[in-house]
Motif scaffolding. Structure first.
Motif, PDB file in Angstrom:
ATOM      1  N   ALA A 269      12.059   4.771  10.823  1.00  0.00           N
ATOM      2  CA  ALA A 269      10.920   4.788  11.745  1.00  0.00           C
ATOM      3  C   ALA A 269      10.751   3.428  12.416  1.00  0.00           C
ATOM      4  O   ALA A 269      10.421   3.343  13.598  1.00  0.00           O
ATOM      5  CB  ALA A 269       9.649   5.176  10.989  1.00  0.00           C
TER       6      ALA A 269
ATOM      7  N   GLY B 161      11.717   2.363  16.475  1.00  0.00           N
ATOM      8  CA  GLY B 161      10.589   1.955  17.311  1.00  0.00           C
ATOM      9  C   GLY B 161       9.379   2.853  17.203  1.00  0.00           C
ATOM     10  O   GLY B 161       8.453   2.753  18.009  1.00  0.00           O
ATOM     11  N   VAL B 162       9.373   3.751  16.213  1.00  0.00           N
ATOM     12  CA  VAL B 162       8.154   4.523  15.977  1.00  0.00           C
ATOM     13  C   VAL B 162       7.037   3.557  15.570  1.00  0.00           C
ATOM     14  O   VAL B 162       5.887   3.727  15.954  1.00  0.00           O
ATOM     15  CB  VAL B 162       8.391   5.580  14.875  1.00  0.00           C
ATOM     16  CG1 VAL B 162       7.098   6.251  14.474  1.00  0.00           C
ATOM     17  CG2 VAL B 162       9.404   6.602  15.360  1.00  0.00           C
ATOM     18  N   TYR B 163       7.406   2.554  14.802  1.00  0.00           N
ATOM     19  CA  TYR B 163       6.516   1.423  14.533  1.00  0.00           C
ATOM     20  C   TYR B 163       7.165   0.180  15.117  1.00  0.00           C
ATOM     21  O   TYR B 163       8.044  -0.420  14.502  1.00  0.00           O
ATOM     22  CB  TYR B 163       6.300   1.249  13.024  1.00  0.00           C
ATOM     23  CG  TYR B 163       5.553   2.399  12.399  1.00  0.00           C
ATOM     24  CD1 TYR B 163       4.180   2.530  12.585  1.00  0.00           C
ATOM     25  CD2 TYR B 163       6.189   3.346  11.641  1.00  0.00           C
ATOM     26  CE1 TYR B 163       3.481   3.588  12.028  1.00  0.00           C
ATOM     27  CE2 TYR B 163       5.497   4.409  11.080  1.00  0.00           C
ATOM     28  CZ  TYR B 163       4.154   4.525  11.281  1.00  0.00           C
ATOM     29  OH  TYR B 163       3.465   5.575  10.738  1.00  0.00           O
ATOM     30  N   PRO B 164       6.729  -0.231  16.320  1.00  0.00           N
ATOM     31  CA  PRO B 164       7.373  -1.365  16.989  1.00  0.00           C
ATOM     32  C   PRO B 164       6.964  -2.698  16.364  1.00  0.00           C
ATOM     33  O   PRO B 164       6.040  -2.752  15.551  1.00  0.00           O
ATOM     34  CB  PRO B 164       6.864  -1.265  18.425  1.00  0.00           C
ATOM     35  CG  PRO B 164       6.100   0.011  18.529  1.00  0.00           C
ATOM     36  CD  PRO B 164       5.682   0.369  17.134  1.00  0.00           C
TER      37      PRO B 164
ATOM     38  N   GLY C 260       5.268  -5.849  15.342  1.00  0.00           N
ATOM     39  CA  GLY C 260       3.872  -6.262  15.380  1.00  0.00           C
ATOM     40  C   GLY C 260       2.875  -5.186  15.018  1.00  0.00           C
ATOM     41  O   GLY C 260       1.703  -5.466  14.775  1.00  0.00           O
ATOM     42  N   SER C 261       3.320  -3.940  14.948  1.00  0.00           N
ATOM     43  CA  SER C 261       2.384  -2.868  14.617  1.00  0.00           C
ATOM     44  C   SER C 261       2.208  -2.770  13.101  1.00  0.00           C
ATOM     45  O   SER C 261       3.025  -3.253  12.332  1.00  0.00           O
ATOM     46  CB  SER C 261       2.891  -1.531  15.169  1.00  0.00           C
ATOM     47  OG  SER C 261       4.108  -1.171  14.571  1.00  0.00           O
TER      48      SER C 261
ATOM     49  N   GLN D  24       1.617  11.186  27.186  1.00  0.00           N
ATOM     50  CA  GLN D  24       2.528  10.532  26.241  1.00  0.00           C
ATOM     51  C   GLN D  24       3.961  10.600  26.748  1.00  0.00           C
ATOM     52  O   GLN D  24       4.728   9.638  26.632  1.00  0.00           O
ATOM     53  CB  GLN D  24       2.426  11.201  24.865  1.00  0.00           C
ATOM     54  CG  GLN D  24       1.158  10.850  24.113  1.00  0.00           C
ATOM     55  CD  GLN D  24       0.878  11.809  22.966  1.00  0.00           C
ATOM     56  OE1 GLN D  24       1.585  12.800  22.806  1.00  0.00           O
ATOM     57  NE2 GLN D  24      -0.136  11.503  22.177  1.00  0.00           N
TER      58      GLN D  24
ATOM     59  N   GLU E  43       8.291   3.585  29.685  1.00  0.00           N
ATOM     60  CA  GLU E  43       8.740   2.512  28.793  1.00  0.00           C
ATOM     61  C   GLU E  43      10.254   2.359  28.818  1.00  0.00           C
ATOM     62  O   GLU E  43      10.773   1.248  28.756  1.00  0.00           O
ATOM     63  CB  GLU E  43       8.281   2.770  27.362  1.00  0.00           C
ATOM     64  CG  GLU E  43       6.845   2.349  27.110  1.00  0.00           C
ATOM     65  CD  GLU E  43       6.505   2.473  25.638  1.00  0.00           C
ATOM     66  OE1 GLU E  43       7.264   1.918  24.815  1.00  0.00           O
ATOM     67  OE2 GLU E  43       5.509   3.130  25.304  1.00  0.00           O
TER      68      GLU E  43
ATOM     69  N   ARG F 190      12.310   6.623  21.237  1.00  0.00           N
ATOM     70  CA  ARG F 190      10.931   7.134  21.281  1.00  0.00           C
ATOM     71  C   ARG F 190      10.791   8.258  22.289  1.00  0.00           C
ATOM     72  O   ARG F 190      10.076   9.226  22.049  1.00  0.00           O
ATOM     73  CB  ARG F 190       9.957   5.997  21.616  1.00  0.00           C
ATOM     74  CG  ARG F 190       9.560   5.168  20.413  1.00  0.00           C
ATOM     75  CD  ARG F 190       8.307   4.356  20.715  1.00  0.00           C
ATOM     76  NE  ARG F 190       8.519   3.451  21.832  1.00  0.00           N
ATOM     77  CZ  ARG F 190       8.813   2.157  21.702  1.00  0.00           C
ATOM     78  NH1 ARG F 190       8.935   1.632  20.506  1.00  0.00           N
ATOM     79  NH2 ARG F 190       8.979   1.403  22.750  1.00  0.00           N
TER      80      ARG F 190
ATOM     81  N   LEU G  11      12.260  11.357  20.744  1.00  0.00           N
ATOM     82  CA  LEU G  11      11.377  11.867  19.689  1.00  0.00           C
ATOM     83  C   LEU G  11      10.115  12.475  20.286  1.00  0.00           C
ATOM     84  O   LEU G  11       9.589  13.475  19.775  1.00  0.00           O
ATOM     85  CB  LEU G  11      11.009  10.742  18.714  1.00  0.00           C
ATOM     86  CG  LEU G  11      12.140  10.290  17.792  1.00  0.00           C
ATOM     87  CD1 LEU G  11      11.737   9.031  17.014  1.00  0.00           C
ATOM     88  CD2 LEU G  11      12.506  11.405  16.816  1.00  0.00           C
ATOM     89  N   THR G  12       9.630  11.874  21.362  1.00  0.00           N
ATOM     90  CA  THR G  12       8.420  12.394  22.000  1.00  0.00           C
ATOM     91  C   THR G  12       8.650  13.794  22.553  1.00  0.00           C
ATOM     92  O   THR G  12       7.816  14.690  22.389  1.00  0.00           O
ATOM     93  CB  THR G  12       7.962  11.450  23.131  1.00  0.00           C
ATOM     94  OG1 THR G  12       7.680  10.163  22.580  1.00  0.00           O
ATOM     95  CG2 THR G  12       6.721  11.997  23.823  1.00  0.00           C
TER      96      THR G  12
ATOM     97  N   ALA H 255       8.650  16.117  19.754  1.00  0.00           N
ATOM     98  CA  ALA H 255       7.302  16.307  19.206  1.00  0.00           C
ATOM     99  C   ALA H 255       6.487  17.267  20.070  1.00  0.00           C
ATOM    100  O   ALA H 255       5.592  17.952  19.588  1.00  0.00           O
ATOM    101  CB  ALA H 255       6.585  14.964  19.074  1.00  0.00           C
TER     102      ALA H 255
ATOM    103  N   THR I  39      14.979  13.471  14.612  1.00  0.00           N
ATOM    104  CA  THR I  39      14.851  12.193  13.913  1.00  0.00           C
ATOM    105  C   THR I  39      16.156  11.843  13.218  1.00  0.00           C
ATOM    106  O   THR I  39      16.643  10.714  13.290  1.00  0.00           O
ATOM    107  CB  THR I  39      13.716  12.253  12.871  1.00  0.00           C
ATOM    108  OG1 THR I  39      12.494  12.584  13.519  1.00  0.00           O
ATOM    109  CG2 THR I  39      13.556  10.903  12.178  1.00  0.00           C
TER     110      THR I  39
END
Lengths: 248, 248
Positions: free
Chosen positions: B33, B37-40, B42-43, B144, B151, B167, B170-171, B174, B186
């Motif tokens: 994940a 980049g699901v969690y980029p 700094g997140s 989204q 992006e 992303r 995956l989007t 989703a 995934t």
DNA sequence: GAGATTTGGTCTGAACTCAGACCTATACTG
DNA sequence: CAGTATAGGTCTGAGTTCAGACCAAATCTC
């Protein structure tokens, strides 16, 4: 601290890492293989040591699973050379029972499977036809496909027809040589089987279904990917329409 | 005793029940994940108790996984209210390294993924467009999708582009609302990411790829399932042709 | 019939995982 | 500044799983 800027993704991507208890997973896989007719009535399962090896569990764990299958009446075991574990489960007749009340979660899972199937099985037929077109299929594999089709067409009783149907779909997936695709189709067929046992399907129209099977196999053996996919899509759509109505 | 009369099926159907060690599976999922980049950078990851809950493991096991991620330099952790675990891994530039020697098993897995992707991702685009056509997509979901596309198009550095690309894919998956399909995509993106880091891709032709992305998104938002699938198939085929040549 | 082989049956100690209670640090709230 | 809420950090005892060695039964081979 920054929150994840893609709120929809974590929810979709993170999933349970496994269904706890290795031995339950073994029971699940073996029971599925037996119910779907991968191991038909009277056939012998591989030896414990080999199965444990293949499922990547210890023999102790596998034996727990075997004990569960034995207790559930799916298999019987004899020891000694020439012994082993034999399938004793008679295939059950679909829709022989009243409609069980199913939870919302199960119903959602069922509907998901119908969509997922619409993608994976036609995709499998497409890939299989592609391999045939490119000469990547062995004579033996074509024979297996023929044999699987004949078994479906030749099955007279609904219970045997159901197993032969599963085997045909799995055989097509196996022709692709893609482990991921086989896993996907196995999962689909498992849930489909579960649905058919829980829902009172009034009229399956086996003849119609068999014509579609034949069309798919013809297209695969002719090496026509697009036609094979289209034929399988129609087959899935017809099944899905029937089931969706009954699931609600 | 009768042998199983379908010799090809057991080999295909029986699979390892899991990759042992729950904590390894957690590391795998979380690292995936983060890398995709699901969690980029700094997140903040969800709190330990919530993550453990979602992955269906005990907090003790999840914490082992977190410790591994910390040691590997992917995240940092601060305690206390407002604390938590923050992503510190900078996205890596694809093909920045020499080609690593890969085993035959890995190479086979890579080739399998390319075939599997050819089925699942176009199928996902098809389903997403279908939902749009039927009015099942929320305004927020369309936003989204737009955001994800922007992006990708806006990412200038290769490393960020790679994550944005994942992303976007995956989007789209989703949007279908199908848990199975999201899981499949995934898995595909995870292996794809692995390939791109291990293979020296000479010229990715990002502009070409972005045009294809835009075409897919247009077709989805226009509610044109067949066109969306076709567009995604072309995108997958182009990527696959590039990679297949390099993998051998 | 003697011995080898194949198969399931049993046991052990170490490692992994679990649920849940409890401790500690940090930040927000009044 | 005191209190509270939210986060990670720690501990424990029970259940699960593991690898591998060894036992026992049935069959095959000579």
């Amino acid at each position: 601290m920054t929150e994840a800027p893609h709120p929809q993704l974590p929810d979709a991507v993170l999933r349970p890492v496994r269904g706890h208890h290795a031995f339950e997973a073994c029971v699940e896989q073996l029971a599925t293989a037996i119910r779907l007719g991968v191991y038909p009535l009277g056939s012998t399962l591989p030896a414990e040591r080999e199965l444990a090896d293949r499922l990547h569990v210890s023999r102790a764990t596998l034996r727990e699973a075997m004990a569960a299958l034995r207790q559930a009446g799916l298999v019987e075991t004899r020891r000694g050379r020439g012994g082993g574990t034999v399938v004793t489960l008679k295939p059950r007749t679909p829709s022989a029972r009243k409609a069980a009340r199913v939870s919302a979660a199960v119903r959602a899972d069922w509907l998901d499977v119908l969509e997922y199937r619409r993608i994976t099985e036609p995709g499998g037929a497409y890939l299989a036809a592609l391999r045939q077109r490119d000469g990547d299929l062995e004579e033996e594999q074509r024979d297996q496909l023929h044999a699987a089709l004949d078994e479906v067409a030749g099955a007279d009783r609904p219970a045997e027809h159901r197993q032969a149907d599963s085997r045909l779909h799995l055989t097509i997936a196996a022709l692709t040589g893609s482990p991921r695709l086989v896993a996907a189709v196995t999962d689909v067929q498992r849930v489909l089987h579960e649905m058919l046992l829980a829902i009172p399907v009034l009229d399956t129209n086996i003849a119609h279904s068999d014509r579609q099977h034949a069309a798919v196999v013809r297209a695969v053996l002719a090496g026509k990917p697009d036609r094979a996919r289209k034929a399988m899509e129609e087959h899935c759509d017809d099944t899905a329409a029937l089931l969706r109505g009954l699931v609600g």
